[in-house]
Design a protein around this motif. Structure first.
Motif, mmCIF file in Angstrom:
data_model
loop_
_atom_site.group_PDB
_atom_site.id
_atom_site.type_symbol
_atom_site.label_atom_id
_atom_site.label_comp_id
_atom_site.label_asym_id
_atom_site.label_seq_id
_atom_site.Cartn_x
_atom_site.Cartn_y
_atom_site.Cartn_z
ATOM 1 N N GLN A 53 0.777 -1.126 -0.125
ATOM 2 C CA GLN A 53 0.040 -0.007 0.190
ATOM 3 C C GLN A 53 0.896 1.381 0.132
ATOM 4 O O GLN A 53 1.661 1.341 0.780
ATOM 5 N N GLY A 54 0.576 2.138 -0.858
ATOM 6 C CA GLY A 54 1.376 3.315 -0.943
ATOM 7 C C GLY A 54 2.832 3.312 -1.661
ATOM 8 O O GLY A 54 3.647 4.166 -1.498
ATOM 9 N N ALA A 55 3.035 2.172 -2.253
ATOM 10 C CA ALA A 55 4.487 1.680 -2.641
ATOM 11 C C ALA A 55 4.770 2.644 -3.935
ATOM 12 O O ALA A 55 5.961 2.610 -4.128
ATOM 13 N N TRP A 56 3.703 2.955 -4.556
ATOM 14 C CA TRP A 56 4.158 3.990 -5.928
ATOM 15 C C TRP A 56 2.831 4.733 -6.196
ATOM 16 O O TRP A 56 1.943 4.667 -5.544
ATOM 17 N N PHE A 57 3.209 5.689 -7.061
ATOM 18 C CA PHE A 57 2.374 6.671 -7.482
ATOM 19 C C PHE A 57 2.863 7.176 -8.787
ATOM 20 O O PHE A 57 4.127 7.149 -9.015
ATOM 21 N N ALA A 58 1.944 7.721 -9.545
ATOM 22 C CA ALA A 58 2.182 8.198 -10.895
ATOM 23 C C ALA A 58 1.528 9.556 -11.420
ATOM 24 O O ALA A 58 0.652 9.822 -10.625
ATOM 25 N N CYS A 59 2.254 10.458 -12.044
ATOM 26 C CA CYS A 59 1.357 11.528 -12.479
ATOM 27 C C CYS A 59 1.671 11.513 -14.185
ATOM 28 O O CYS A 59 3.003 11.042 -14.495
ATOM 29 N N THR A 60 0.899 12.387 -14.949
ATOM 30 C CA THR A 60 0.983 12.632 -16.210
ATOM 31 C C THR A 60 0.966 13.782 -16.934
ATOM 32 O O THR A 60 0.120 14.622 -16.248
ATOM 33 N N ASP A 61 1.302 13.955 -17.995
ATOM 34 C CA ASP A 61 1.236 15.056 -18.648
ATOM 35 C C ASP A 61 -0.227 15.375 -19.508
ATOM 36 O O ASP A 61 -0.615 14.223 -20.154
ATOM 37 N N PRO A 62 -1.147 16.021 -19.076
ATOM 38 C CA PRO A 62 -2.407 15.981 -19.738
ATOM 39 C C PRO A 62 -2.477 16.115 -21.201
ATOM 40 O O PRO A 62 -3.420 15.677 -21.658
ATOM 41 N N SER A 63 -1.683 16.934 -21.616
ATOM 42 C CA SER A 63 -1.255 17.060 -23.114
ATOM 43 C C SER A 63 -0.880 15.930 -23.812
ATOM 44 O O SER A 63 -1.056 15.668 -24.906
ATOM 45 N N GLY A 64 -0.330 14.810 -22.830
ATOM 46 C CA GLY A 64 0.285 13.634 -23.482
ATOM 47 C C GLY A 64 1.667 13.904 -24.255
ATOM 48 O O GLY A 64 2.191 12.984 -24.757
ATOM 49 N N VAL A 65 2.053 15.108 -24.152
ATOM 50 C CA VAL A 65 3.478 15.390 -24.598
ATOM 51 C C VAL A 65 4.616 14.812 -23.711
ATOM 52 O O VAL A 65 5.599 14.384 -24.427
ATOM 53 N N GLY A 66 4.726 15.475 -22.530
ATOM 54 C CA GLY A 66 5.646 15.204 -21.792
ATOM 55 C C GLY A 66 5.672 13.682 -21.208
ATOM 56 O O GLY A 66 4.966 12.822 -21.187
ATOM 57 N N PRO A 67 6.871 13.272 -20.571
ATOM 58 C CA PRO A 67 6.716 12.102 -20.049
ATOM 59 C C PRO A 67 6.038 11.802 -18.952
ATOM 60 O O PRO A 67 5.907 12.582 -18.202
ATOM 61 N N ARG A 68 5.584 10.327 -18.491
ATOM 62 C CA ARG A 68 4.992 9.845 -17.291
ATOM 63 C C ARG A 68 6.190 10.224 -16.315
ATOM 64 O O ARG A 68 7.206 9.677 -16.451
ATOM 65 N N LEU A 69 5.584 10.354 -15.105
ATOM 66 C CA LEU A 69 6.645 10.528 -13.972
ATOM 67 C C LEU A 69 6.050 9.386 -12.923
ATOM 68 O O LEU A 69 5.020 9.422 -12.457
ATOM 69 N N PHE A 70 7.092 8.557 -12.494
ATOM 70 C CA PHE A 70 6.498 7.269 -11.532
ATOM 71 C C PHE A 70 7.484 7.415 -10.272
ATOM 72 O O PHE A 70 8.643 7.863 -10.397
ATOM 73 N N PHE A 71 6.749 7.142 -9.492
ATOM 74 C CA PHE A 71 7.480 7.544 -7.993
ATOM 75 C C PHE A 71 7.149 6.257 -7.186
ATOM 76 O O PHE A 71 6.255 5.783 -6.973
ATOM 77 N N GLN A 72 8.470 5.736 -6.792
ATOM 78 C CA GLN A 72 8.481 4.418 -6.179
ATOM 79 C C GLN A 72 9.076 4.492 -4.687
ATOM 80 O O GLN A 72 10.149 5.094 -4.434
ATOM 81 N N ARG A 73 8.442 3.631 -3.620
ATOM 82 C CA ARG A 73 8.958 4.021 -2.356
ATOM 83 C C ARG A 73 10.246 2.974 -2.312
ATOM 84 O O ARG A 73 10.194 1.889 -2.775
ATOM 85 N N VAL A 74 11.214 3.496 -1.437
ATOM 86 C CA VAL A 74 12.408 2.533 -1.661
ATOM 87 C C VAL A 74 12.845 2.814 -0.147
ATOM 88 O O VAL A 74 12.385 3.955 0.723
ATOM 89 N N PRO A 75 13.442 1.894 0.663
ATOM 90 C CA PRO A 75 13.635 1.910 2.012
ATOM 91 C C PRO A 75 14.977 2.906 2.598
ATOM 92 O O PRO A 75 14.835 3.441 3.485
ATOM 93 N N GLU A 76 15.996 3.160 1.768
ATOM 94 C CA GLU A 76 16.957 4.052 1.795
ATOM 95 C C GLU A 76 16.551 5.420 1.462
ATOM 96 O O GLU A 76 16.069 5.712 0.481
ATOM 97 N N GLY A 77 17.118 6.442 2.253
ATOM 98 C CA GLY A 77 17.017 7.953 1.939
ATOM 99 C C GLY A 77 17.855 8.429 1.166
ATOM 100 O O GLY A 77 18.886 7.767 0.767
ATOM 101 N N LYS A 78 17.535 9.603 0.709
ATOM 102 C CA LYS A 78 18.791 10.294 -0.330
ATOM 103 C C LYS A 78 19.903 10.689 0.558
ATOM 104 O O LYS A 78 19.895 11.270 1.446
#
Length: 144
Positions: A53-78
Motif C-alpha cells: 500500500q502506497g508503494a508507488w504513485f504516478a502522474c502524467t502530462d495532460p497534453s500527452g506530450v511530456g513523460p510520465r513520472l513514476f514515484f516508487q518507495r525505497v527503504p533508503e533515504g537520499k
C-alpha cells in the motif's frame, strides 16, 4: 533501428504520493484515473497487501506530450547529489533581469509548495541565470 517514442522518469522516494502531487503542481501534471474496477486510488491501495500500500504513485502530462513520472518507495533515504535531475523550463526565451525575475517568481511559488531554493546561478556571459532547487524530499532540480 527503431527510435524510442516515449519514456518515463522514475523517482526513488519515501512518500510516493506526496512527491508525485508536488510534481503535479510544479509541472501542471495530473494524477491518472485509478485502475479499472476502482473508484479511487485509495480504493485501489486498500485492495493491496499492507506492505504494498502506497508503494508507488504516478502522474502524467495532460497534453500527452511530456513523460510520465513514476514515484516508487525505497527503504533508503537520499544521501548524495542526484545523478539525473529535471530542469523545469520556466524562463525559456527570456534573458537578463527579465529571466531572473521570472525564475525567482516561480521559485517563490514552488517554495510555498514545499520546495527549497538552494542557490541562484547568475548569468555569466555564456550561460543565462538558473536556480537550483530541491523538491519535498530533497531531490535536486533546476529552474531555467
Amino acid at each position: 533501428m527503431p527510435s524510442i517514442k516515449q519514456f518515463q522518469v522514475t523517482f526513488d522516494c519515501a512518500e510516493p504520493e506526496r512527491v508525485a502531487r508536488f510534481w503535479c503542481e510544479v509541472l501542471g501534471y495530473v494524477v491518472p484515473p485509478p485502475p479499472k474496477g476502482f473508484a479511487t486510488w485509495d480504493d485501489f491501495n486498500r485492495s493491496l497487501p499492507a506492505e504494498d500500500q502506497g508503494a508507488w504513485f504516478a502522474c502524467t502530462d495532460p497534453s500527452g506530450v511530456g513523460p510520465r513520472l513514476f514515484f516508487q518507495r525505497v527503504p533508503e533515504g537520499k544521501v548524495v547529489k542526484n545523478r539525473v535531475h529535471l530542469c523545469v523550463r520556466a524562463g525559456t526565451g527570456l534573458v537578463g533581469e527579465e529571466r531572473l525575475a521570472t525564475l525567482e517568481a516561480e521559485s517563490a511559488r514552488l517554495v510555498a509548495l514545499g520546495a527549497v531554493q538552494v542557490r541562484i546561478l547568475r548569468a555569466d556571459g555564456v550561460n543565462e541565470s538558473c536556480i537550483v532547487m530541491q523538491d519535498v524530499e530533497g531531490n535536486e532540480f533546476c529552474l531555467d
